[in-house]
Design a protein around this motif. Structure first.
Motif, PDB file in Angstrom:
ATOM      1  N   LYS A 380       0.848  -1.208   0.000  1.00  0.00           N
ATOM      2  CA  LYS A 380       0.000   0.000   0.000  1.00  0.00           C
ATOM      3  C   LYS A 380       0.872   1.244   0.000  1.00  0.00           C
ATOM      4  N   HIS A 381       0.328   2.309  -0.571  1.00  0.00           N
ATOM      5  CA  HIS A 381       1.020   3.597  -0.627  1.00  0.00           C
ATOM      6  C   HIS A 381       1.446   4.041   0.777  1.00  0.00           C
ATOM      7  N   ALA A 382       2.646   4.574   0.915  1.00  0.00           N
ATOM      8  CA  ALA A 382       3.121   5.060   2.221  1.00  0.00           C
ATOM      9  C   ALA A 382       4.136   6.178   2.013  1.00  0.00           C
ATOM     10  N   VAL A 383       4.503   6.792   3.121  1.00  0.00           N
ATOM     11  CA  VAL A 383       5.603   7.770   3.101  1.00  0.00           C
ATOM     12  C   VAL A 383       6.772   7.094   3.805  1.00  0.00           C
ATOM     13  N   ILE A 384       7.900   6.993   3.117  1.00  0.00           N
ATOM     14  CA  ILE A 384       9.055   6.260   3.648  1.00  0.00           C
ATOM     15  C   ILE A 384      10.248   7.196   3.753  1.00  0.00           C
ATOM     16  N   ASN A 385      10.893   7.189   4.907  1.00  0.00           N
ATOM     17  CA  ASN A 385      12.122   7.965   5.052  1.00  0.00           C
ATOM     18  C   ASN A 385      13.320   7.071   4.737  1.00  0.00           C
ATOM     19  N   SER A 386      14.247   7.580   3.948  1.00  0.00           N
ATOM     20  CA  SER A 386      15.380   6.731   3.530  1.00  0.00           C
ATOM     21  C   SER A 386      16.411   6.538   4.638  1.00  0.00           C
ATOM     22  N   HIS A 387      16.359   7.341   5.689  1.00  0.00           N
ATOM     23  CA  HIS A 387      17.391   7.355   6.735  1.00  0.00           C
ATOM     24  C   HIS A 387      18.770   7.601   6.118  1.00  0.00           C
ATOM     25  N   GLY A 388      18.793   8.358   5.043  1.00  0.00           N
ATOM     26  CA  GLY A 388      20.063   8.712   4.391  1.00  0.00           C
ATOM     27  C   GLY A 388      20.712   7.530   3.685  1.00  0.00           C
ATOM     28  N   ASP A 389      19.945   6.472   3.430  1.00  0.00           N
ATOM     29  CA  ASP A 389      20.499   5.243   2.849  1.00  0.00           C
ATOM     30  C   ASP A 389      20.016   5.107   1.396  1.00  0.00           C
ATOM     31  N   HIS A 390      20.959   5.205   0.463  1.00  0.00           N
ATOM     32  CA  HIS A 390      20.621   5.187  -0.963  1.00  0.00           C
ATOM     33  C   HIS A 390      19.809   3.961  -1.369  1.00  0.00           C
ATOM     34  N   ARG A 391      20.193   2.778  -0.842  1.00  0.00           N
ATOM     35  CA  ARG A 391      19.495   1.563  -1.312  1.00  0.00           C
ATOM     36  C   ARG A 391      18.068   1.474  -0.767  1.00  0.00           C
ATOM     37  N   ILE A 392      17.835   2.075   0.383  1.00  0.00           N
ATOM     38  CA  ILE A 392      16.473   2.118   0.921  1.00  0.00           C
ATOM     39  C   ILE A 392      15.627   3.047   0.043  1.00  0.00           C
ATOM     40  N   ALA A 393      16.178   4.211  -0.290  1.00  0.00           N
ATOM     41  CA  ALA A 393      15.441   5.173  -1.127  1.00  0.00           C
ATOM     42  C   ALA A 393      15.066   4.528  -2.464  1.00  0.00           C
ATOM     43  N   MET A 394      16.017   3.828  -3.088  1.00  0.00           N
ATOM     44  CA  MET A 394      15.750   3.263  -4.417  1.00  0.00           C
ATOM     45  C   MET A 394      14.806   2.059  -4.340  1.00  0.00           C
ATOM     46  N   SER A 395      14.949   1.235  -3.287  1.00  0.00           N
ATOM     47  CA  SER A 395      14.084   0.051  -3.178  1.00  0.00           C
ATOM     48  C   SER A 395      12.625   0.458  -3.036  1.00  0.00           C
ATOM     49  N   PHE A 396      12.351   1.424  -2.158  1.00  0.00           N
ATOM     50  CA  PHE A 396      10.954   1.822  -1.962  1.00  0.00           C
ATOM     51  C   PHE A 396      10.429   2.627  -3.153  1.00  0.00           C
ATOM     52  N   SER A 397      11.326   3.244  -3.914  1.00  0.00           N
ATOM     53  CA  SER A 397      10.877   3.887  -5.157  1.00  0.00           C
ATOM     54  C   SER A 397      10.347   2.826  -6.121  1.00  0.00           C
ATOM     55  N   ILE A 398      11.035   1.675  -6.163  1.00  0.00           N
ATOM     56  CA  ILE A 398      10.586   0.589  -7.045  1.00  0.00           C
ATOM     57  C   ILE A 398       9.236   0.044  -6.551  1.00  0.00           C
ATOM     58  N   ALA A 399       9.068  -0.047  -5.235  1.00  0.00           N
ATOM     59  CA  ALA A 399       7.770  -0.480  -4.690  1.00  0.00           C
ATOM     60  C   ALA A 399       6.677   0.472  -5.157  1.00  0.00           C
ATOM     61  N   GLY A 400       7.028   1.738  -5.347  1.00  0.00           N
ATOM     62  CA  GLY A 400       6.070   2.737  -5.809  1.00  0.00           C
ATOM     63  C   GLY A 400       5.421   2.383  -7.139  1.00  0.00           C
ATOM     64  N   LEU A 401       6.099   1.572  -7.965  1.00  0.00           N
ATOM     65  CA  LEU A 401       5.503   1.169  -9.246  1.00  0.00           C
ATOM     66  C   LEU A 401       4.192   0.424  -9.009  1.00  0.00           C
ATOM     67  N   ILE A 402       4.089  -0.253  -7.891  1.00  0.00           N
ATOM     68  CA  ILE A 402       2.907  -1.070  -7.595  1.00  0.00           C
ATOM     69  C   ILE A 402       1.797  -0.234  -6.952  1.00  0.00           C
ATOM     70  N   CYS A 403       2.188   0.677  -6.042  1.00  0.00           N
ATOM     71  CA  CYS A 403       1.157   1.332  -5.228  1.00  0.00           C
ATOM     72  C   CYS A 403       1.341   2.833  -5.101  1.00  0.00           C
ATOM     73  N   GLY A 404       2.328   3.413  -5.784  1.00  0.00           N
ATOM     74  CA  GLY A 404       2.630   4.836  -5.579  1.00  0.00           C
ATOM     75  C   GLY A 404       3.351   4.968  -4.251  1.00  0.00           C
ATOM     76  N   MET A 405       4.361   5.823  -4.180  1.00  0.00           N
ATOM     77  CA  MET A 405       5.134   5.908  -2.930  1.00  0.00           C
ATOM     78  C   MET A 405       5.753   7.294  -2.816  1.00  0.00           C
ATOM     79  N   GLU A 406       5.851   7.750  -1.576  1.00  0.00           N
ATOM     80  CA  GLU A 406       6.516   9.027  -1.337  1.00  0.00           C
ATOM     81  C   GLU A 406       7.783   8.720  -0.547  1.00  0.00           C
ATOM     82  N   ILE A 407       8.926   9.135  -1.055  1.00  0.00           N
ATOM     83  CA  ILE A 407      10.192   8.822  -0.374  1.00  0.00           C
ATOM     84  C   ILE A 407      10.858  10.115   0.062  1.00  0.00           C
TER      85      ILE A 407
END
Ligand code: S3P
Length: 434
Positions: A380-407
């Protein structure tokens, strides 16, 4: 704080990608290893991202003459590495700090290594402790465990070291130190970590051999008697960067991706093997093999993914686990990751951040000290903080393809994959806010 809003995908996509970021591990090593050579190293497709540019900047401060022309970098090492008047800033890069620590321990002079607020909290004792044991004068906060680190380089003793962790950064730091030791050294890890240092240094003329002693396999490193040959290398695309788009294809009905000129080094593509085990259709096409096997990887959607167990070969897929977690959260059944405690000391505590992020997206997850169990469901769509971690930011961006995501806090993507969002925008809408 810069944020991105990734739109839900409207239709399947087909992407042929020749501009996945260049390999980060190899680019760092190019900047550093060139310092040990005489002559001009020529590096094509050097990764122009914050982490690796920090390593290149340090090479300059140590006396190298560096020229940049597009993605082509030439590095001419100084006759002797210079004691810099400046502090050497590794930015966000653990690889930069740990490898430079090993390299500089054996060089005459005083050197100070620091990094950003995240890197200054990461453990360095894994390299400083074995280095101190062979005579390196290295210190830092918490008895040498945290940066800033001060190194007073000089003569080192040879060693026999069995590493308690399977880490290419530890192995590489110790190999670099061994090149400046008083006689041959032996290094051993229980499971082979990525082997770029051995491959590249051997290619440059260093003597690093696999030997059997007491029934066990060791790396035997002979100290340098003369400078190495300069590098002449084209850096392949980074499989851990390409993997975000591999997951995108594997979770999107009808999608396919071709990742061009990517490293096919077996120590780097284990996550693709796991994605295959989960049911994705993947094929590998070898094109050349100089320092590294390089080729194309084709990934296509092949029905809903299935849950999987990941408990071995962890060092071969540690960087891809955040993206794999997105695939696991959409799979049928549950998936377990264990023996991956190292995730807790990456650019963020990736176990905590993945578990929290997936829960925000409505996925049931159990957290373990050394991993997690993900129950596949509906993202489900969510707001995700990357905690300054590049791979977290990119992984949840990809999840956004399924449900929309704010990073939130996406600036960190520039440490490894500055054109990530440009490629994502070829597939779906991305809006940015400051
Ligand atoms: C790297 C080794 C790995 C990896 C990191 C890059 C390298 O770290 O996670 O992104 O270039 O040597 P460890 O050696 O700590 O496992």
């Amino acid at each position: 704080m810069k944020r991105a809003k990734v739109a839900k995908l409207k239709k399947p996509f087909s992407l042929e990608c020749a501009d996945i970021a260049a390999d980060k591990s190899i680019s760092h090593r190019c900047a550093m290893f060139a310092l040990l050579s005489r002559g001009r190293s020529k590096i094509k497709n050097f990764l122009m991202a914050e982490d690796t540019l920090a390593s290149l900047e340090i090479a300059k401060l140590l006396g190298a003459a560096v020229e940049q022309n597009g993605d082509m970098v030439t590095i001419e090492a100084p006759l002797e590495i210079k004691e810099p008047a400046e502090i050497l800033d590794c930015g966000n890069a653990g690889t930069g700090m740990r490898l430079y620590c090993g390299l500089l321990s054996g060089i005459d002079g005083s050197f100070v290594l620091t990094g950003d607020k995240y890197l200054r909290e990461r453990p360095m004792a894994r390299v400083t402790k074995p280095l101190r044991a062979i005579g390196a004068r290295v210190d830092g906060r918490e008895e040498g465990n945290k940066a800033p680190l001060h190194i007073r380089g000089g003569k080192l003793k040879s060693f026999v070291y069995e590493s308690p962790i399977d880490s290419a950064q530890v192995k590489s730091a110790l190999i670099l130190a061994a090149l400046h030791a008083n006689s041959k050294s032996l290094y051993r890890e229980s499971f082979l970590s990525r082997d770029h240092s051995e491959r590249m240094l051997r290619g440059m003329g260093a003597k690093i051999e696999s030997v059997i002693k007491d029934g066990k396999e060791w790396l035997e490193i002979t100290p340098l008697e003369k400078p190495l040959e300069p590098l002449e290398i084209t850096v392949p695309a980074d499989p851990s960067s390409g993997f975000f788009f591999a997951v995108a294809a594997a979770i999107t009905p009808g999608a396919e991706v071709i990742l061009k000129n990517i490293s096919l080094n077996p120590t780097r593509i284990e996550a693709y093997r796991v994605l295959e085990r989960m049911g994705a259709s993947i094929s590998y096409h070898l094109k050349e093999d100089k320092y590294e096997p390089i080729g194309d990887i084709h990934i296509a959607y092949n029905g809903r993914l299935k849950g999987v167990m990941v408990d071995s070969k962890i060092a071969w897929l540690i960087d891809e686990l955040p993206a794999l977690a997105i695939a696991m959260s959409l799979a049928e059944g549950s998936s377990t990751v264990c023996n991956a405690k190292e995730l807790r000391v990456k650019e963020s505590d990736r176990i905590a951040v993945i578990v929290d992020g997936l829960r925000r997206c409505g996925i049931e997850v159990e957290e373990y000290e050394d991993g997690y169990r993900i129950y596949g469901g509906e993202l489900k769509h969510a707001v995700i903080n990357s905690h300054g971690d590049h791979r977290i930011a990119m992984s949840f961006s990809i999840a956004g393809l399924i449900c929309g995501m704010e990073i939130e806090d996406i600036a960190c993507v520039d440490t490894s994959f500055p054109n990530f969002f440009d490629i994502l925008q070829q597939i779906t809408g991305v809006e940015f806010e400051d």
